[in-house]
Design a protein around this motif. Structure first.
Motif, PDB file in Angstrom:
ATOM      1  N   VAL A  37       0.853  -1.180   0.000  1.00 39.00           N
ATOM      2  CA  VAL A  37       0.000   0.000   0.000  1.00 39.00           C
ATOM      3  C   VAL A  37       0.888   1.230   0.000  1.00 39.00           C
ATOM      4  N   GLY A  38       0.811   1.983  -1.068  1.00 36.80           N
ATOM      5  CA  GLY A  38       1.584   3.208  -1.187  1.00 36.80           C
ATOM      6  C   GLY A  38       0.702   4.420  -0.952  1.00 36.80           C
ATOM      7  N   ILE A  39       1.305   5.485  -0.437  1.00 33.69           N
ATOM      8  CA  ILE A  39       0.586   6.737  -0.237  1.00 33.69           C
ATOM      9  C   ILE A  39       1.421   7.860  -0.831  1.00 33.69           C
ATOM     10  N   GLY A  40       0.750   8.817  -1.432  1.00 32.56           N
ATOM     11  CA  GLY A  40       1.465   9.947  -1.999  1.00 32.56           C
ATOM     12  C   GLY A  40       0.513  11.039  -2.429  1.00 32.56           C
ATOM     13  N   PRO A  41       1.070  12.206  -2.720  1.00 35.14           N
ATOM     14  CA  PRO A  41       0.223  13.338  -3.100  1.00 35.14           C
ATOM     15  C   PRO A  41      -0.325  13.190  -4.515  1.00 35.14           C
ATOM     16  N   VAL A  42      -1.553  13.651  -4.711  1.00 34.55           N
ATOM     17  CA  VAL A  42      -2.142  13.720  -6.049  1.00 34.55           C
ATOM     18  C   VAL A  42      -2.324  15.176  -6.468  1.00 34.55           C
ATOM     19  N   SER A  43      -2.328  16.078  -5.504  1.00 33.50           N
ATOM     20  CA  SER A  43      -2.353  17.517  -5.741  1.00 33.50           C
ATOM     21  C   SER A  43      -1.997  18.188  -4.416  1.00 33.50           C
ATOM     22  N   MET A  44      -1.995  19.496  -4.394  1.00 37.56           N
ATOM     23  CA  MET A  44      -1.644  20.234  -3.179  1.00 37.56           C
ATOM     24  C   MET A  44      -2.611  19.869  -2.050  1.00 37.56           C
ATOM     25  N   HIS A  45      -2.096  19.349  -0.955  1.00 38.27           N
ATOM     26  CA  HIS A  45      -2.861  18.995   0.247  1.00 38.27           C
ATOM     27  C   HIS A  45      -3.839  17.843   0.037  1.00 38.27           C
ATOM     28  N   ALA A  81      -2.305   3.800  -3.446  1.00 40.34           N
ATOM     29  CA  ALA A  81      -2.180   2.879  -4.578  1.00 40.34           C
ATOM     30  C   ALA A  81      -1.809   1.520  -3.990  1.00 40.34           C
ATOM     31  N   VAL A  82      -2.403   0.469  -4.521  1.00 40.59           N
ATOM     32  CA  VAL A  82      -2.199  -0.867  -3.971  1.00 40.59           C
ATOM     33  C   VAL A  82      -1.688  -1.807  -5.057  1.00 40.59           C
ATOM     34  N   VAL A  92      -5.576  -0.342  -8.007  1.00 38.94           N
ATOM     35  CA  VAL A  92      -5.131  -1.646  -7.501  1.00 38.94           C
ATOM     36  C   VAL A  92      -4.596  -2.457  -8.672  1.00 38.94           C
ATOM     37  N   GLU A  93      -3.358  -2.902  -8.546  1.00 42.01           N
ATOM     38  CA  GLU A  93      -2.746  -3.774  -9.535  1.00 42.01           C
ATOM     39  C   GLU A  93      -2.596  -5.149  -8.905  1.00 42.01           C
ATOM     40  N   VAL A  94      -3.084  -6.174  -9.594  1.00 37.63           N
ATOM     41  CA  VAL A  94      -2.950  -7.549  -9.104  1.00 37.63           C
ATOM     42  C   VAL A  94      -1.935  -8.263  -9.994  1.00 37.63           C
ATOM     43  N   ARG A  95      -0.867  -8.754  -9.368  1.00 34.24           N
ATOM     44  CA  ARG A  95       0.167  -9.522 -10.073  1.00 34.24           C
ATOM     45  C   ARG A  95       0.081 -10.960  -9.580  1.00 34.24           C
ATOM     46  N   VAL A  96      -0.152 -11.870 -10.491  1.00 32.71           N
ATOM     47  CA  VAL A  96      -0.329 -13.278 -10.128  1.00 32.71           C
ATOM     48  C   VAL A  96       0.824 -14.092 -10.685  1.00 32.71           C
ATOM     49  N   THR A  97       1.396 -14.940  -9.824  1.00 32.95           N
ATOM     50  CA  THR A  97       2.464 -15.846 -10.227  1.00 32.95           C
ATOM     51  C   THR A  97       2.070 -17.258  -9.821  1.00 32.95           C
ATOM     52  N   ALA A  98       2.025 -18.145 -10.797  1.00 32.88           N
ATOM     53  CA  ALA A  98       1.743 -19.549 -10.522  1.00 32.88           C
ATOM     54  C   ALA A  98       3.051 -20.258 -10.210  1.00 32.88           C
TER      55      ALA A  98
END
Length: 148
Positions: A85-93, A98-99, A136-142
């Motif tokens: 789980v990432g956190i960051g600015p998208v605009s001022m304040h 993003a996951v 959300v991005e899902v990365r699957v590895t078998a």
């Protein structure tokens, strides 16, 4: 709009202090943590809300993945889910999350693992809650065998 569920369990937690530099606890004592603000430069020595969210999402999605396999009558040796789980600015304040969900599926092929992941995405309450609100991005590895 999602239908309101017939709630069979409610988790309760209370945050006190200075928000992200405060404290969170549950009435049953299972959660009792001091919190810190995430810092991209240092390794935190205490939990933060994003870590708690990642913990819940990974457990929930792993459960949904296993349930999806079972409902599809697919034998799954095991699965592991790592949530980032990432956190960051998208605009001022203004900030957003993003996951990335990294799924390891043991004992099945890649195509089957991807089919299960698609079904799990519709079954997981966390995925349903964030759909359209958080990337959300899902990365699957078998992985063919558990020991690999």
């Amino acid at each position: 709009m999602t239908a309101k569920p017939k709630v069979f369990y409610t988790a309760t937690a209370k945050a006190t202090g200075d928000g992200r530099k405060g404290h969170v606890e549950s009435p049953d004592g299972l959660i009792d943590l001091d919190l810190v603000i995430p810092n991209p430069i240092t390794t935190p020595k205490k939990a933060n809300p994003e870590l708690l969210f990642a913990s819940g999402y990974s457990a929930c999605y792993n459960s949904a993945f296993q349930s999806a396999a079972k409902s599809m009558k697919i034998k799954l040796d095991a699965s592991h889910v790592t949530a980032k789980v990432g956190i960051g600015p998208v605009s001022m304040h203004e900030f957003a999350l993003a996951v990335t969900l990294e799924v390891e599926a043991f004992g099945i092929d890649q195509a089957t693992a991807e089919l299960i992941a698609a079904k799990a995405d519709t079954m997981c309450p966390y995925s349903n809650a964030v759909r359209g609100n958080i990337e959300v991005e899902v990365r699957v590895t078998a992985v063919e065998t558990v020991g690999a």
